[in-house]
Motif scaffolding. Structure first.
Motif, mmCIF file in Angstrom:
data_model
loop_
_atom_site.group_PDB
_atom_site.id
_atom_site.type_symbol
_atom_site.label_atom_id
_atom_site.label_comp_id
_atom_site.label_asym_id
_atom_site.label_seq_id
_atom_site.Cartn_x
_atom_site.Cartn_y
_atom_site.Cartn_z
ATOM 1 N N ALA A 194 0.946 -1.073 0.061
ATOM 2 C CA ALA A 194 0.142 -0.150 -0.112
ATOM 3 C C ALA A 194 0.758 1.236 -0.220
ATOM 4 O O ALA A 194 1.757 1.348 0.788
ATOM 5 C CB ALA A 194 -0.987 -0.220 1.193
ATOM 6 N N THR A 195 0.629 2.034 -0.981
ATOM 7 C CA THR A 195 1.549 3.392 -1.074
ATOM 8 C C THR A 195 0.780 4.313 -0.330
ATOM 9 O O THR A 195 -0.485 4.775 -0.530
ATOM 10 C CB THR A 195 1.707 3.824 -2.402
ATOM 11 N N MET A 196 1.461 5.311 0.482
ATOM 12 C CA MET A 196 0.809 6.411 1.068
ATOM 13 C C MET A 196 0.939 7.681 0.432
ATOM 14 O O MET A 196 1.927 7.557 -0.490
ATOM 15 C CB MET A 196 1.750 6.535 2.520
ATOM 16 N N PRO A 197 0.253 8.482 0.164
ATOM 17 C CA PRO A 197 0.030 9.639 -0.592
ATOM 18 C C PRO A 197 1.321 10.451 0.045
ATOM 19 O O PRO A 197 1.518 10.597 1.220
ATOM 20 C CB PRO A 197 -1.181 10.532 -0.528
ATOM 21 N N ARG A 198 2.231 10.651 -0.897
ATOM 22 C CA ARG A 198 3.426 11.379 -0.657
ATOM 23 C C ARG A 198 3.180 12.831 -0.449
ATOM 24 O O ARG A 198 2.562 13.377 -1.148
ATOM 25 C CB ARG A 198 4.290 11.033 -1.916
ATOM 26 N N GLN A 199 3.884 13.411 0.924
ATOM 27 C CA GLN A 199 3.485 14.795 1.037
ATOM 28 C C GLN A 199 4.774 15.381 0.659
ATOM 29 O O GLN A 199 5.984 15.041 0.723
ATOM 30 C CB GLN A 199 3.319 14.865 2.579
ATOM 31 N N GLU A 200 4.498 16.739 0.156
ATOM 32 C CA GLU A 200 5.717 17.587 -0.071
ATOM 33 C C GLU A 200 6.423 18.060 1.087
ATOM 34 O O GLU A 200 5.876 18.082 2.314
ATOM 35 C CB GLU A 200 5.066 18.699 -0.808
ATOM 36 N N PRO A 201 7.617 18.040 1.127
ATOM 37 C CA PRO A 201 8.581 18.689 2.080
ATOM 38 C C PRO A 201 7.999 20.050 2.588
ATOM 39 O O PRO A 201 7.358 20.756 1.902
ATOM 40 C CB PRO A 201 9.960 18.733 1.540
ATOM 41 N N GLU A 202 8.195 20.591 3.763
ATOM 42 C CA GLU A 202 7.672 21.781 4.276
ATOM 43 C C GLU A 202 8.288 22.647 3.620
ATOM 44 O O GLU A 202 7.639 23.765 3.272
ATOM 45 C CB GLU A 202 8.143 21.639 5.881
ATOM 46 N N ARG A 203 9.569 22.659 3.076
ATOM 47 C CA ARG A 203 10.233 23.709 2.472
ATOM 48 C C ARG A 203 9.658 24.112 1.083
ATOM 49 O O ARG A 203 9.285 25.207 0.894
ATOM 50 C CB ARG A 203 11.762 23.160 1.847
#
Length: 136
Positions: free
Chosen positions: A56-65
């Motif tokens: 299962a792939t988690m939706p990838r979050q963008e880095p804070e930067r």
């Protein structure tokens, strides 16, 4: 004993062709017997789905930067349009191209520290405005 000359002049035989079904983009793919198995583009079965080994792939979050660059870019665009300035005008004042200003506003490129005072003067905001936390 084999006659090599006879072999070299013999007509080559090819394996009989087996036709595989092709689907046009307006035809529906046949559904597999097992609903958990998905068909891929060329009527192939995904074995990971079939065996249950697909992770299962988690939706990838963008880095804070990157989120910060996008938020700041939206604020810059909002301020620029409030003042009625074009991207070309801001680019001329900052000393870059309008494409670079567009990248800053979209958050694709981070704003260099040396440009912050010049950009602040162009947008008529204090330098601290760039470092304020704001919700978009």
């Amino acid at each position: 004993m084999l006659n090599h000359e006879a072999l070299s002049h013999a007509p080559a035989r090819s394996a009989p062709r087996v036709s595989t079904p092709r689907f046009g983009h307006n035809q529906l793919l046949r559904q597999p017997a097992c609903p958990a198995v998905s068909l891929m583009a060329d009527d192939q079965i995904d074995l990971e789905d079939l065996l249950g080994t697909k992770r299962a792939t988690m939706p990838r979050q963008e880095p804070e930067r990157i989120r910060w660059d996008k938020t700041l870019g939206k604020r810059i665009r909002r301020r620029r349009t409030q003042l009625g300035l074009s991207m070309e005008r801001v680019a001329e004042a900052v000393g870059c191209t309008y494409q670079q200003v567009q990248k800053y506003e979209l958050g694709r490129n981070a704003i260099k520290a040396a440009l912050v005072p010049v950009l602040a003067e162009t947008l008529a905001v204090p330098v601290t405005w760039f470092f304020e936390s704001s919700e978009t």
